[in-house]
Design an enzyme around this catalytic site. Structure first.
Site, PDB file in Angstrom:
ATOM      1  N   LEU A  46      71.071  32.944  -4.051  1.00  0.00           N
ATOM      2  CA  LEU A  46      71.594  31.979  -3.085  1.00  0.00           C
ATOM      3  C   LEU A  46      71.719  30.634  -3.788  1.00  0.00           C
ATOM      4  O   LEU A  46      70.811  30.222  -4.518  1.00  0.00           O
ATOM      5  CB  LEU A  46      70.662  31.837  -1.881  1.00  0.00           C
ATOM      6  N   ASP A  47      72.824  29.933  -3.568  1.00  0.00           N
ATOM      7  CA  ASP A  47      72.997  28.618  -4.169  1.00  0.00           C
ATOM      8  C   ASP A  47      71.906  27.666  -3.680  1.00  0.00           C
ATOM      9  O   ASP A  47      71.389  27.820  -2.567  1.00  0.00           O
ATOM     10  CB  ASP A  47      74.363  28.030  -3.791  1.00  0.00           C
ATOM     11  N   PRO A  48      71.558  26.659  -4.481  1.00  0.00           N
ATOM     12  CA  PRO A  48      70.527  25.699  -4.062  1.00  0.00           C
ATOM     13  C   PRO A  48      70.807  25.052  -2.708  1.00  0.00           C
ATOM     14  O   PRO A  48      69.877  24.834  -1.926  1.00  0.00           O
ATOM     15  CB  PRO A  48      70.550  24.656  -5.188  1.00  0.00           C
ATOM     16  N   ALA A  50      72.338  26.348  -0.213  1.00  0.00           N
ATOM     17  CA  ALA A  50      72.389  27.350   0.861  1.00  0.00           C
ATOM     18  C   ALA A  50      70.965  27.666   1.289  1.00  0.00           C
ATOM     19  O   ALA A  50      70.016  27.528   0.523  1.00  0.00           O
ATOM     20  CB  ALA A  50      73.082  28.617   0.374  1.00  0.00           C
ATOM     21  N   ARG A 181      81.953  30.191  -1.409  1.00  0.00           N
ATOM     22  CA  ARG A 181      82.641  28.959  -1.815  1.00  0.00           C
ATOM     23  C   ARG A 181      84.073  29.234  -2.266  1.00  0.00           C
ATOM     24  O   ARG A 181      84.953  28.385  -2.099  1.00  0.00           O
ATOM     25  CB  ARG A 181      81.844  28.249  -2.915  1.00  0.00           C
TER      26      ARG A 181
END
Length: 233
Positions: A46-48, A50, A181
């Site tokens: 998971l992106d930071p 998110a 994204r």
């Protein structure tokens, strides 16, 4: 979980609600130290910026990571039309502005339909994808230009709610390897504007749901109690 080296570590599957601004690696590392796990890995980055469901496996359960990574995933979030950033989220500064006055409900719906089903997408340059053995985001931060191969993904659901236009809330159900994204970036282009993602939450992986996930601090506290370790360490 077992601290006795003579007893096999059968492992466990842990559901964590990833905190905002933490990397998936940060969560795994915090659990490893706090709960004395000898082996731990996460099933899907998971992106930071998110939040949401992060599956982690310990001990022998780490052999199942690929199985969980392959599961269908569900997300909710918000995209904002009219501006872009290089990372397509708020990790980087705005780099351009675009008109939104021309965007009608019909234009929004047409763009949404083009992003449902089997689609081709290019991963964002600010991502953890490896190219030539290095994470893409590291190359991006150095300003390198990289050719990124497109990939085929399956979007089984893409719902939008433009009530707060130019902010558009969304829900997406997708296959492994999908970059949300990239969907946001492509959606902005399809409506003749630009877009960035202001919020993202992963709500489901396969049959595992966010509502059943632990708060990270609470999980560590509980495990340390089970291990008879100091809770405030």
């Amino acid at each position: 979980m077992n601290n006795d080296t003579n007893i096999p570590d059968e492992g466990e599957v842990i559901l964590i609600d990833k905190p905002l601004k933490w990397t998936s690696f940060d969560v795994a590392n915090k659990l490893k130290r706090g709960c004395k796990f000898k082996k731990i890995g996460h099933a899907g980055t998971l992106d930071p910026l998110a939040t949401g469901l992060l599956i982690l496996c310990t001990g022998k359960k780490t052999k199942q990571i690929d199985l969980y990574q392959a599961q269908e995933k569900e997300y909710t979030g918000t995209l904002v039309l009219g501006k872009t950033t290089p990372s397509v989220d708020l990790e980087t500064e705005f780099d351009a502005e675009y008109p939104t006055d021309h965007i009608t409900p019909e234009i929004l719906e047409n763009a949404r339909l083009q992003l449902v089903g089997t689609i081709e997408q290019t991963p964002p340059i600010y991502s953890a994808l490896r190219v030539d053995g290095e994470r893409l985001y590291k190359k991006a931060r150095r300003g390198e230009e990289i050719e990124i191969k497109k990939r085929i993904v399956e979007i089984s659901l893409f719902e939008i709610d433009p009530t707060n236009f130019p902010a558009v809330d969304f829900k997406i159900i997708c296959s492994k390897g999908t970059y949300i994204r990239s969907i946001v970036r492509d959606f902005g282009q399809l409506v003749g504007s630009g877009a960035y993602m202001s919020a993202l939450c992963r709500t489901r992986i396969g049959a595992f749901e966010l509502k059943n996930a632990w708060n990270l601090t609470d999980f560590i506290k509980q495990k340390r109690i089970e291990l008879k370790l100091p809770v405030d360490e």
